[in-house]
Design a protein around this motif. Structure first.
Motif, PDB file in Angstrom:
ATOM      1  N   PHE A  62     -62.665 124.924  22.586  1.00  0.00           N
ATOM      2  CA  PHE A  62     -62.593 125.188  21.150  1.00  0.00           C
ATOM      3  C   PHE A  62     -63.818 125.967  20.686  1.00  0.00           C
ATOM      4  CE2 PHE A  62     -63.827 123.838  16.863  1.00  0.00           C
ATOM      5  CZ  PHE A  62     -62.775 124.370  16.152  1.00  0.00           C
ATOM      6  N   TRP A  63     -65.010 125.546  21.132  1.00  0.00           N
ATOM      7  CA  TRP A  63     -66.231 126.215  20.720  1.00  0.00           C
ATOM      8  C   TRP A  63     -66.294 127.645  21.231  1.00  0.00           C
ATOM      9  CZ3 TRP A  63     -68.651 124.396  16.825  1.00  0.00           C
ATOM     10  CH2 TRP A  63     -68.613 123.030  16.546  1.00  0.00           C
ATOM     11  N   PHE A  64     -65.800 127.866  22.415  1.00  0.00           N
ATOM     12  CA  PHE A  64     -65.785 129.217  22.974  1.00  0.00           C
ATOM     13  C   PHE A  64     -64.909 130.148  22.127  1.00  0.00           C
ATOM     14  CE2 PHE A  64     -63.765 132.395  25.725  1.00  0.00           C
ATOM     15  CZ  PHE A  64     -64.899 133.111  26.079  1.00  0.00           C
TER      16      PHE A  64
ATOM     17  N   LEU B  57     -64.040 129.732  18.981  1.00  0.00           N
ATOM     18  CA  LEU B  57     -64.652 129.875  17.664  1.00  0.00           C
ATOM     19  C   LEU B  57     -65.780 130.918  17.701  1.00  0.00           C
ATOM     20  CD1 LEU B  57     -64.682 128.817  14.756  1.00  0.00           C
ATOM     21  CD2 LEU B  57     -66.390 127.159  15.491  1.00  0.00           C
ATOM     22  N   ILE B  58     -66.642 130.843  18.733  1.00  0.00           N
ATOM     23  CA  ILE B  58     -67.732 131.813  18.861  1.00  0.00           C
ATOM     24  C   ILE B  58     -67.183 133.214  19.125  1.00  0.00           C
ATOM     25  CG2 ILE B  58     -69.711 132.485  20.280  1.00  0.00           C
ATOM     26  CD1 ILE B  58     -70.317 129.468  20.571  1.00  0.00           C
TER      27      ILE B  58
END
Length: 117
Positions: A2-4, A6-7
């Motif tokens: 998810f963080w990947f 989003l970034i």
């Protein structure tokens, strides 16, 4: 994961924004010159119907360019007012000529001649 995503999304949005707005010295979207009135109304003669039909005003960001529209409408208004004044003058001259003709007995007789001969 998810963080990947989003970034990555933030990086893509930032790159697109910089490309559209333009970086410090890059010219991604150069300034386009404004459209000009290609075939203006003829300055040396009265405007005719064909001139108005052939007139194409340049389009700006939010519609037609106001300066060009104001110029064309001002010119057409002035010429219509001039034509209206000319028509009024001709109509008054015609009315005066008709009043003079009605006041005479017979327009086709010479002075001193009897009418009907």
């Amino acid at each position: 994961m998810f963080w990947f995503l989003l970034i990555a999304m933030v990086v893509v949005i930032a790159a697109v924004t910089l490309a559209v707005v333009g970086g410090s010295d890059s010219a991604a979207l150069p300034e386009a010159p404004p459209e000009q009135l290609v075939d203006p109304l003829p300055p040396g003669r009265p405007v005719g119907r064909a001139d108005v039909e052939a007139l194409r005003l340049p389009v700006g960001l939010r519609g037609y360019r106001m300066a060009d529209v104001d110029e064309v409408l001002g010119r057409l208004g002035a010429e219509l007012a001039e034509r209206d004044a000319r028509i009024a003058d001709l109509e008054s001259a015609l009315a005066g000529a008709q009043a003079t003709a009605v006041g005479r007995q017979d327009m086709f007789t010479k002075p001193g001649e009897e009418p009907g001969r």
